[in-house]
Motif scaffolding. Structure first.
Motif: not given
Length: 112
Positions: A60-74
């Protein structure tokens, strides 16, 4: 796997870190694994099985990390090793097609 001792917990942490160190970098993988272990110890599993509980928290932490990066445009890594900014599905598809075309053309290129 039962995690009754500190040594077993440490080994599980090391296993989680090793699984993603190549993809995320050792430091970030260690951070995620440590966070998963801490959260697992702070809120024990409902069924008492700590190892699968920590695995779930880690995922879940890994998925959350991916979502945060996608939202920021990383840059977001795709399954086939291509990275994209996650702007839209069309750009993602084009990036994958470009990577496949390059991979197909590589064997035909002359060696230097």
């Amino acid at each position: 796997m039962k995690l009754r001792s500190g040594l077993a917990l440490f080994r599980h942490h090391r296993h989680l870190t090793a699984r993603l160190a190549a993809r995320l970098g050792r430091s970030e993988a260690e951070d995620l694994a440590s966070e998963a272990v801490l959260r697992g110890l702070a809120r024990p599993a409902p069924d008492g099985r700590l190892a699968p509980w920590i695995e779930t928290i880690f995922r879940n932490l890994l998925v959350d990390r991916g979502r945060r990066r996608a939202r920021r445009g990383d840059d977001v890594p795709l399954r086939d090793g291509v990275t994209t900014t996650g702007a839209n599905p069309e750009e993602t598809t084009l990036a994958r097609e470009r990577a496949r075309a390059i991979a197909a053309a590589m064997p035909t290129m002359p060696a230097e």
